[in-house]
Design a protein around this motif. Structure first.
Motif, PDB file in Angstrom:
ATOM      1  N   UNK A 168      55.410  50.593  35.283  1.00  0.00           N
ATOM      2  CA  UNK A 168      55.697  49.623  34.213  1.00  0.00           C
ATOM      3  C   UNK A 168      56.697  48.533  34.628  1.00  0.00           C
ATOM      4  N   UNK A 169      57.647  48.879  35.472  1.00  0.00           N
ATOM      5  CA  UNK A 169      58.643  47.882  35.883  1.00  0.00           C
ATOM      6  C   UNK A 169      58.086  46.870  36.873  1.00  0.00           C
ATOM      7  N   UNK A 170      56.960  47.193  37.503  1.00  0.00           N
ATOM      8  CA  UNK A 170      56.379  46.318  38.527  1.00  0.00           C
ATOM      9  C   UNK A 170      55.148  45.555  38.053  1.00  0.00           C
ATOM     10  N   UNK A 171      54.548  45.990  36.926  1.00  0.00           N
ATOM     11  CA  UNK A 171      53.214  45.500  36.581  1.00  0.00           C
ATOM     12  C   UNK A 171      53.193  43.995  36.323  1.00  0.00           C
ATOM     13  N   UNK A 172      54.222  43.439  35.657  1.00  0.00           N
ATOM     14  CA  UNK A 172      54.202  42.010  35.334  1.00  0.00           C
ATOM     15  C   UNK A 172      54.235  41.153  36.596  1.00  0.00           C
ATOM     16  N   UNK A 173      55.208  41.415  37.477  1.00  0.00           N
ATOM     17  CA  UNK A 173      55.324  40.613  38.701  1.00  0.00           C
ATOM     18  C   UNK A 173      54.109  40.801  39.598  1.00  0.00           C
ATOM     19  N   UNK A 191      36.479  36.221  39.948  1.00  0.00           N
ATOM     20  CA  UNK A 191      37.162  36.219  38.649  1.00  0.00           C
ATOM     21  C   UNK A 191      38.391  37.122  38.651  1.00  0.00           C
ATOM     22  N   UNK A 192      38.796  37.586  39.832  1.00  0.00           N
ATOM     23  CA  UNK A 192      39.941  38.495  39.966  1.00  0.00           C
ATOM     24  C   UNK A 192      39.667  39.844  39.304  1.00  0.00           C
ATOM     25  N   UNK A 193      38.414  40.282  39.320  1.00  0.00           N
ATOM     26  CA  UNK A 193      38.032  41.597  38.809  1.00  0.00           C
ATOM     27  C   UNK A 193      37.722  42.507  39.988  1.00  0.00           C
ATOM     28  N   UNK A 252      50.868  41.615  38.778  1.00  0.00           N
ATOM     29  CA  UNK A 252      49.671  40.919  38.286  1.00  0.00           C
ATOM     30  C   UNK A 252      49.853  39.402  38.356  1.00  0.00           C
ATOM     31  N   UNK A 253      51.075  38.919  38.106  1.00  0.00           N
ATOM     32  CA  UNK A 253      51.321  37.482  38.187  1.00  0.00           C
ATOM     33  C   UNK A 253      51.125  36.976  39.615  1.00  0.00           C
TER      34      UNK A 253
END
Length: 658
Positions: free
Chosen positions: A205-210, A173-175, A212-213
Motif C-alpha cells: 500500500x505504501x508503494x502502490x501510488x508511486x 493500453x498499459x494492461x 503505478x504513476x
C-alpha cells in the motif's frame, strides 16, 4: 359494338403480361450472371438439403463443377467430423431464419479447408419452407495465420518460462497480458486470476501510488522504466523487487506495449555494504534479459541466428540437445561460466564439467526424460571457470518440430547461495508454521471463553425482567431488551468466530462425501422456511468428493441459507450445478434474489462485512468468510457473479476424487 373495346383491352393485357415475363426473364438472366461471377461462394438448396443452384466460386472451392453438385446433399462438401456442427446450425436456422458458423469443408479430392457459412432460410409468402441459401467464404488463410501466431506465442512463453526472472508483458493500453511461470510461482496465483484481478493488488500500500504513476508516465512517453517496490509473495510476505520494463515496437515502428522483468532484491536490501555492487550486477542482468526478450518477442520465428542472439544475452545457462541426448548448442553465458568454447561443449562434451558424484544421476534422469518425453528438473554440481563446483538448478522441456519430438531445450541457474541459505529458510518456515498454529489456537480459546460471561449477562438479565417485572417500567424493560438482544447477537457472533477458527482444524479426516446427500440434507433442514416463502431448490447430479463432512455442510448451508435470506419480494429459486474442469469440480449455487450492490462487491468475503442493516437481514457477516476459508483449504477458489435485482451466483472449485 359492345364487344370491340373488350377485345382491344384483352390484347393490351396480354401484351403487358408478355412484356413483364420478358423483363423477369431478363432480370433472372442478369441475376444468374451476377451469381456466377460473385467472389463469394453462393448456393441454393432444396428442403431436403440438396444443391439446386451453385455458382462457380462455390463449386471451385469444393473441387466440383456446378453441374456435378446439383442434386448432391450438402454433407458431400463437409468434413465428416464437422457434420454435427452444421446439423445443429441448420436446426437453429429453421427457427431464426439465419445463422453463421465456421466449419471444415472437404473437396472432391479429399482435401480439408476452413470455411465460414451463412445459411438463410427461403420461404414463400405463406411461410412454407422452400429450402435455404448458403453463402460460403474460404477462411483457410486466416486460420493458418492464427496457427502461426499461436505457435510464435508458445515459443516465446516456453523461453520465458525457463527464465529465473519474473517476466511480464503489457499491451499499448498499459494492461498486463502475460506473466511467466516464475512470476506465477512467486505470487501463488493463476495467470487468469493475475490478469482479471490485476497485478497491482499485490503492491505494498505504501508503494502502490508511486509505482503505478511511474509506469503510467513511462507508457505515455514510451520510454524505459526501472523502479523498486515491495510485492506480496505466495507466502504472504512483502519482498523487494527490482522491476525494469522496455517499450516494444513492431518493425514498422508501431508501439505495441512493454516487456519487463523483476528480480527479488530483498537480500541485497538487507545487506547495505554490498547494495551498490549488487544493484549494478542486477542492472546488467536485467538489461541483457530485456534486450533479449524484446528482440525475441518481435522476431522469434525468423531464424536460428535470432534465437542464439536471444539465448546469449540471457543470464541463465541455456542448452539444446537433439534426440540422441547430444548437446548441439550452449549459450554465451554457459561458455563464460565454464570457461569452455561451444566446440568443447557440443556432443558429449557438456557432461565433462559435471561433478563425478552427480554425473551418473544426471545421465539417468536425462535418459528417462527423453524416453518418456517429459520435462527435466534436477539439481547438480558443475565446475566453473575458476575450478569451483557450483550448485545448478537445471530445467528442460521437450521441443517438437512438426509434432515430432526433436530433443530438449533448457536452462541452468546458479543456486549455490540458495543452497547455503536453505537451512535458515527451513527454520523460518518452521517458525512461521508454529506462529500460525499459535494464532489459530488463541482465536479458538479466546472465542470459546467469551461465551461464558455472555451467557451470564443474558440469563441474569432475563431473570431480573421476570422476577422484578412489577418494579420495572416500560423504559427499563426496553433497556433490558437491548441488553438481552445485544448479548444474544454477541453470542451468535462469537459462535461464528468459533466456526471460522475451526475451519481446517477439525479432527475429522476427509472422506468421500456425496454432495447430493449434503444438499438434500440442507434442503430438509430449511424445508419449513422454503415452504413459508413458497420457494424451491433444484440441483443437478452432483459429484462425490474428498472433504470433511462437517465442512461440506457448513459450505452449502451458508450459501443456500444466504440465498433464502436475501430473496427479495419474489419466492426464492435456488439452483445447484456442477461441472468437471480437469482435476477439479466447478460448483455453482445460483439464486433469484436481490443481488449484491457494486460498491459492496469487493468486501463480500471480508469478515463482519454487511451490506444491509441488521434489522433488515439478520446475521453476523462471517458466513461467506467461512465459505472462502473452507474452499481455499482444499486448494480451490471461490468468486461470484451478481446483478442487482436479478440474483447472485457463487462459483467455487473443489478437487475431484481421481
Amino acid at each position: 359494338m359492345a364487344t370491340q373495346p373488350i377485345e382491344e383491352g384483352s390484347t393490351d393485357v396480354v401484351q403487358r403480361q408478355l412484356a413483364e415475363i420478358q423483363q423477369q426473364q431478363s432480370q433472372q438472366q442478369r441475376f444468374y450472371s451476377a451469381l456466377q461471377s460473385a467472389m463469394e461462394g453462393i448456393a441454393q438448396l432444396d428442403p431436403q438439403g440438396c444443391f439446386m443452384e451453385v455458382n462457380r466460386t462455390y463449386a471451385h472451392d469444393v473441387g466440383y463443377s456446378p453441374e456435378e453438385l446439383v442434386g448432391l446433399p450438402w454433407q458431400t462438401t463437409v468434413f465428416a467430423n464437422d457434420i454435427p456442427i452444421l446439423e445443429s446450425a441448420y436446426n437453429i436456422m429453421l427457427d431464426t431464419g439465419k445463422i453463421s458458423v465456421e466449419a471444415r469443408g472437404a473437396t472432391k479430392q479429399g482435401a480439408v479447408f476452413y470455411q465460414q457459412l451463412t445459411m438463410v432460410a427461403n420461404r414463400n409468402d405463406q411461410g412454407e419452407f422452400l429450402g435455404h441459401f448458403c453463402f460460403m467464404q474460404n477462411i483457410s488463410d486466416r486460420k493458418l495465420a492464427e496457427v502461426k501466431r499461436i505457435e510464435s506465442e508458445q515459443r516465446f512463453q516456453a523461453i520465458a518460462d525457463c527464465s529465473s526472472t519474473l517476466i511480464w508483458v503489457a499491451d499499448q493500453r498499459n494492461q498486463r497480458t502475460y506473466f511467466n511461470a516464475e512470476w506465477l510461482k512467486f505470487t501463488g496465483r493463476s495467470l487468469k486470476r493475475e490478469i482479471e484481478e490485476g497485478w497491482a493488488t499485490g503492491i505494498h500500500p505504501a508503494d502502490v501510488h508511486d509505482c503505478l504513476a511511474a509506469f503510467a508516465l513511462a507508457f505515455e512517453e514510451q520510454r524505459s522504466v526501472q523502479l523498486e517496490y515491495r510485492y506480496l509473495n505466495h507466502a504472504g510476505h512483502y519482498r523487494w523487487l527490482l522491476d525494469s520494463g522496455r517499450p516494444r515496437f513492431l518493425p514498422n515502428g508501431e508501439f505495441v506495449g512493454y516487456v519487463g522483468s523483476c528480480i527479488d532484491i530483498t537480500p541485497f536490501k538487507q545487506v547495505a555494504d554490498s547494495l551498490e555492487q549488487a544493484n549494478y550486477q542486477l542492472q546488467e542482468n536485467i538489461n541483457k534479459s530485456i534486450d533479449a526478450l524484446v528482440g525475441a518477442n518481435a522476431q522469434l520465428e525468423e531464424s536460428e541466428a535470432r534465437f542464439r542472439s536471444l539465448a546469449d544475452s540471457l543470464p541463465a545457462l541455456i542448452w539444446v540437445c537433439d534426440t540422441e541426448q547430444l548437446c548441439t548448442y550452449v549459450n554465451q553465458t554457459w561458455q563464460t561460466f565454464t570457461g569452455r568454447s561451444l566446440e568443447q561443449e557440443t556432443n558429449l562434451g557438456w557432461l565433462d564439467t559435471i561433478h563425478p558424484d552427480d554425473r551418473p544421476r544426471f545421465i539417468d534422469q536425462l535418459q528417462t526424460c527423453f524416453s518418456e518425453e517429459i520435462p527435466l528438473h534436477l539439481e547438480y554440481r558443475r565446475c566453473d571457470r575458476n575450478g569451483t563446483y557450483r550448485w545448478i538448478l537445471n530445467t528442460g522441456i521437450p521441443r517438437y518440430i512438426a509434432d515430432q519430438f526433436a530433443g530438449m531445450i533448457g536452462c541452468g541457474l546458479d543456486i549455490t547461495v540458495s543452497k547455503q541459505n536453505q537451512v535458515a529458510l527451513e527454520q523460518a518456515i518452521s517458525e512461521l508454521t508454529r506462529s500460525n498454529r499459535d494464532l489459530e489456537e488463541f482465536a479458538y480459546v479466546a472465542s470459546h471463553d467469551l461465551r461464558e460471561p455472555l451467557r451470564k449477562i443474558r440469563s441474569f438479565s432475563e431473570l431480573l425482567v421476570e422476577d422484578y417485572a412489577d418494579q420495572i417500567d416500560d423504559t427499563g424493560r426496553r433497556y433490558f431488551d437491548y441488553v438481552i438482544d445485544g448479548a444474544a447477537r454477541m453470542d451468535a457472533l462469537v459462535q461464528s468466530v468459533l466456526q471460522y477458527s475451526r475451519v481446517g482444524r477439525q479432527q475429522e479426516i476427509p472422506e468421500p462425501v456425496d454432495l447430493n446427500t449434503v444438499v438434500q440434507q440442507i434442503a430438509n433442514d430449511f424445508s419449513l422456511v422454503i415452504e413459508q416463502k413458497q420457494g424451491w431448490i433444484i440441483y443437478d447430479e452432483l459429484p462425490t468428493i474428498i472433504i470433511s463432512k462437517i465442512e461440506s455442510v457448513q459450505l452449502f448451508q451458508n450459501l443456500i441459507g444466504n440465498a433464502l435470506k436475501f430473496h427479495g419480494v419474489q419466492p426464492p429459486h435456488i439452483t445447484v450445478k456442477a461441472q468437471r474442469q480437469g482435476t477439479h469440480w466447478q460448483i455453482s449455487v445460483s439464486d433469484t434474489g436481490i443481488g449484491i450492490a457494486p460498491e459492496f462487491c469487493d468486501r463480500v468475503f471480508t469478515m463482519f462485512a454487511r451490506q444491509h442493516q441488521r434489522d433488515q437481514y439478520p446475521g453476523t457477516g462471517i458466513g461467506l468468510s467461512i465459505c472462502r476459508k473452507i474452499v481455499e483449504n482444499y486448494g480451490g477458489q471461490i468468486h461470484f457473479e451478481t446483478e442487482v435485482g436479478k440474483g447472485t451466483t457463487f462459483i467455487f472449485t473443489l478437487p475431484a476424487m481421481d
